[in-house]
Design an enzyme around this catalytic site. Structure first.
Site, PDB file in Angstrom:
ATOM      1  N   ILE A  35      34.064  41.269  33.887  1.00 60.44           N
ATOM      2  CA  ILE A  35      33.498  41.172  32.532  1.00 60.44           C
ATOM      3  C   ILE A  35      32.292  42.095  32.351  1.00 60.44           C
ATOM      4  O   ILE A  35      31.922  42.428  31.223  1.00 60.44           O
ATOM      5  CB  ILE A  35      33.127  39.687  32.244  1.00 60.44           C
ATOM      6  CG1 ILE A  35      33.110  39.391  30.769  1.00 60.44           C
ATOM      7  CG2 ILE A  35      31.821  39.292  32.925  1.00 60.44           C
ATOM      8  CD1 ILE A  35      33.078  37.901  30.436  1.00 60.44           C
ATOM      9  N   GLY A  95      24.331  39.006  46.820  1.00 57.81           N
ATOM     10  CA  GLY A  95      24.709  39.141  45.417  1.00 57.81           C
ATOM     11  C   GLY A  95      25.924  38.332  45.020  1.00 57.81           C
ATOM     12  O   GLY A  95      26.408  38.468  43.896  1.00 57.81           O
ATOM     13  N   GLN A  96      26.422  37.467  45.922  1.00 56.94           N
ATOM     14  CA  GLN A  96      27.571  36.642  45.523  1.00 56.94           C
ATOM     15  C   GLN A  96      27.103  35.597  44.519  1.00 56.94           C
ATOM     16  O   GLN A  96      26.139  34.853  44.779  1.00 56.94           O
ATOM     17  CB  GLN A  96      28.211  35.955  46.741  1.00 56.94           C
ATOM     18  CG  GLN A  96      29.498  35.212  46.364  1.00 56.94           C
ATOM     19  CD  GLN A  96      30.214  34.584  47.563  1.00 56.94           C
ATOM     20  OE1 GLN A  96      29.694  34.593  48.691  1.00 56.94           O
ATOM     21  NE2 GLN A  96      31.392  34.046  47.325  1.00 56.94           N
ATOM     22  N   HIS A 102      36.482  36.838  46.300  1.00 55.39           N
ATOM     23  CA  HIS A 102      37.005  37.860  45.385  1.00 55.39           C
ATOM     24  C   HIS A 102      36.678  39.232  45.925  1.00 55.39           C
ATOM     25  O   HIS A 102      35.602  39.477  46.466  1.00 55.39           O
ATOM     26  CB  HIS A 102      36.446  37.698  43.965  1.00 55.39           C
ATOM     27  CG  HIS A 102      34.962  37.598  43.883  1.00 55.39           C
ATOM     28  ND1 HIS A 102      34.278  36.439  44.183  1.00 55.39           N
ATOM     29  CD2 HIS A 102      34.015  38.513  43.543  1.00 55.39           C
ATOM     30  CE1 HIS A 102      32.978  36.643  44.033  1.00 55.39           C
ATOM     31  NE2 HIS A 102      32.789  37.897  43.653  1.00 55.39           N
ATOM     32  N   LEU A 103      37.646  40.093  45.745  1.00 57.08           N
ATOM     33  CA  LEU A 103      37.517  41.497  46.136  1.00 57.08           C
ATOM     34  C   LEU A 103      37.168  42.284  44.877  1.00 57.08           C
ATOM     35  O   LEU A 103      37.857  42.170  43.857  1.00 57.08           O
ATOM     36  CB  LEU A 103      38.851  41.949  46.739  1.00 57.08           C
ATOM     37  CG  LEU A 103      39.061  43.393  47.174  1.00 57.08           C
ATOM     38  CD1 LEU A 103      40.198  43.425  48.204  1.00 57.08           C
ATOM     39  CD2 LEU A 103      39.417  44.296  46.004  1.00 57.08           C
ATOM     40  N   HIS A 104      36.088  43.062  44.937  1.00 55.55           N
ATOM     41  CA  HIS A 104      35.772  43.993  43.852  1.00 55.55           C
ATOM     42  C   HIS A 104      36.505  45.303  44.143  1.00 55.55           C
ATOM     43  O   HIS A 104      36.342  45.889  45.224  1.00 55.55           O
ATOM     44  CB  HIS A 104      34.277  44.315  43.815  1.00 55.55           C
ATOM     45  CG  HIS A 104      33.377  43.177  43.443  1.00 55.55           C
ATOM     46  ND1 HIS A 104      32.874  43.003  42.177  1.00 55.55           N
ATOM     47  CD2 HIS A 104      32.869  42.164  44.183  1.00 55.55           C
ATOM     48  CE1 HIS A 104      32.082  41.937  42.150  1.00 55.55           C
ATOM     49  NE2 HIS A 104      32.058  41.409  43.355  1.00 55.55           N
TER      50      HIS A 104
END
Ligand code: AMP
Ligand code: ZN
Length: 116
Positions: A35, A95-96, A102-104
């Site tokens: 997002i 920063g999680q 989840h994989l960026h």
């Protein structure tokens, strides 16, 4: 923890309770656009089943962790990006912010190394 979490944003996206811009799905994983993108292509690949981070997922369901990389590569092909970065943030200090693994997938621009 692999039980769906009512208060987990990505469990709710997987369940279709929260809308997302889905770009690919497999039997094990779902890929949707971030997002708040940090690159022209910024897609998140998440396991359908809740695990709090990548290590938890690797411990309990390594086949799904592997599937997430395959899905990332399929999405990169779809997006026609040449070269991409995959990132897992683990822990708030890194920063999680969403504690569903989840994989960026980041690409579509020149990516410096090391990241800032
Ligand atoms: P992380 O900071 O590694 O936990 O990554 C969480 C990511 O989820 C961030 O990049 C957010 O921009 C993204 N995000 C938060 N809410 C949504 C949402 N509703 N749909 C898509 N991506 C989201
Ligand atoms: Zn979850």
């Amino acid at each position: 923890m692999s039980v769906p979490q009512e208060d987990c944003l990505f469990c709710r996206i997987v369940a279709g309770e929260v809308p997302a811009d889905v770009v690919h799905r497999s039997e094990r994983s779902l890929a949707f656009r971030d997002i708040d993108p940090k690159a022209p292509t910024h897609v998140l690949v998440v396991p359908l089943v809740h695990h709090c981070n990548a290590a938890d997922l690797a411990d309990n369901d390594p086949a799904t962790l592997a599937d997430m990389f395959v899905v990332a590569d399929i999405v990169a092909d779809q997006e026609q990006i040449i070269g991409y970065r995959t990132v897992f943030n683990t822990g708030a200090e890194a920063g999680q912010t969403v504690f569903h693994a989840h994989l960026h997938l980041l690409g579509g621009r020149s990516l410096t190394w090391p990241p800032g």
